[in-house]
Design an enzyme around this catalytic site. Sequence first.
Site, mmCIF file in Angstrom:
data_model
loop_
_atom_site.group_PDB
_atom_site.id
_atom_site.type_symbol
_atom_site.label_atom_id
_atom_site.label_comp_id
_atom_site.label_asym_id
_atom_site.label_seq_id
_atom_site.Cartn_x
_atom_site.Cartn_y
_atom_site.Cartn_z
ATOM 1 N N LEU A 132 65.642 13.896 -13.838
ATOM 2 C CA LEU A 132 64.952 15.009 -13.004
ATOM 3 C C LEU A 132 64.620 15.435 -14.239
ATOM 4 O O LEU A 132 64.713 15.508 -14.892
ATOM 5 C CB LEU A 132 65.743 15.162 -12.449
ATOM 6 C CG LEU A 132 66.178 14.725 -11.105
ATOM 7 C CD1 LEU A 132 67.703 15.782 -10.443
ATOM 8 C CD2 LEU A 132 65.349 14.114 -9.990
ATOM 9 N N ASP A 133 63.101 15.708 -13.539
ATOM 10 C CA ASP A 133 62.329 16.624 -14.937
ATOM 11 C C ASP A 133 63.001 18.238 -14.853
ATOM 12 O O ASP A 133 63.897 18.526 -13.558
ATOM 13 C CB ASP A 133 61.117 16.856 -14.070
ATOM 14 C CG ASP A 133 60.448 15.833 -14.232
ATOM 15 O OD1 ASP A 133 60.437 14.717 -14.821
ATOM 16 O OD2 ASP A 133 59.091 15.271 -13.378
ATOM 17 N N LYS A 134 62.736 18.522 -16.078
ATOM 18 C CA LYS A 134 63.072 20.054 -16.530
ATOM 19 C C LYS A 134 63.127 20.808 -14.431
ATOM 20 O O LYS A 134 64.701 21.609 -14.843
ATOM 21 C CB LYS A 134 62.790 20.366 -17.321
ATOM 22 C CG LYS A 134 63.417 22.116 -17.755
ATOM 23 C CD LYS A 134 62.934 22.289 -18.699
ATOM 24 C CE LYS A 134 62.792 23.858 -19.602
ATOM 25 N NZ LYS A 134 62.631 24.826 -20.315
#
Length: 242
Positions: free
Chosen positions: A102-104
Amino acid sequence: MRLDKFLSVTATATRSEAARAVRAHRVTVNGEVAARADLSIDPIRDRVVFGGTPVRYRAHHYILLNKPSGYVSATEDGKDPTVLALLPEKYTVLGLFPCGRLDKNTLGLMLLTDDGDTAHRLLSPRRHVEKRYLFRAEHPLTEEECSRFRQGLVLEDGYETKPADIELAPDGMSGVITLVEGKYHQIKRMLQSLDNRITYLERISFGPLTLPPELSRGEWRELTEEEEAAILRAANPENKEI
């Protein structure tokens, strides 16, 4: 297997914690107080109780995490904290890693495990394991754009995505997106290909796993036996006995 190693690999205690518990007479094996932390045991047949709680041997661990913003989906990073920083030490020594990314600043459900084969299978595009996300876009989406989304979009690098479902809320700017693949920044790039932008993204399900409403942001728990069996079936649909 040594008793202290057994307690460590089951995420019951670190080896130092196990040694202290043995000295305090808080560990029993087959009803007898363990005399030594290096006692040799059979992890399958012997019954180990730690502080009054029976310990079940597990070949692998599966952690369900509600990922907060600001954490990266990696085992280590030189700049930002990783999702592993949200777990206590007795888990971080097990070799856990994120199953997918998952992106930051993307929130929500993340599976952490030390089971590389199952993770590989779950992430394989051939398995078509669905991932569902709550989203909000900067601008309203038209029905024509949603239709293109459902057919698959060509991204800026020329990659053609698999068809993805999109359910719009009445406001036309938010809803649920379902993917069966997980390319780098995929949802953000799909919206960009429609001259739009994601402003909020939260994963709410991964295969048979659903984000529990009682699990607050940053909290985690081990999968239940039922959830573990379901995720193994999703990774191995050809094996009906799992």
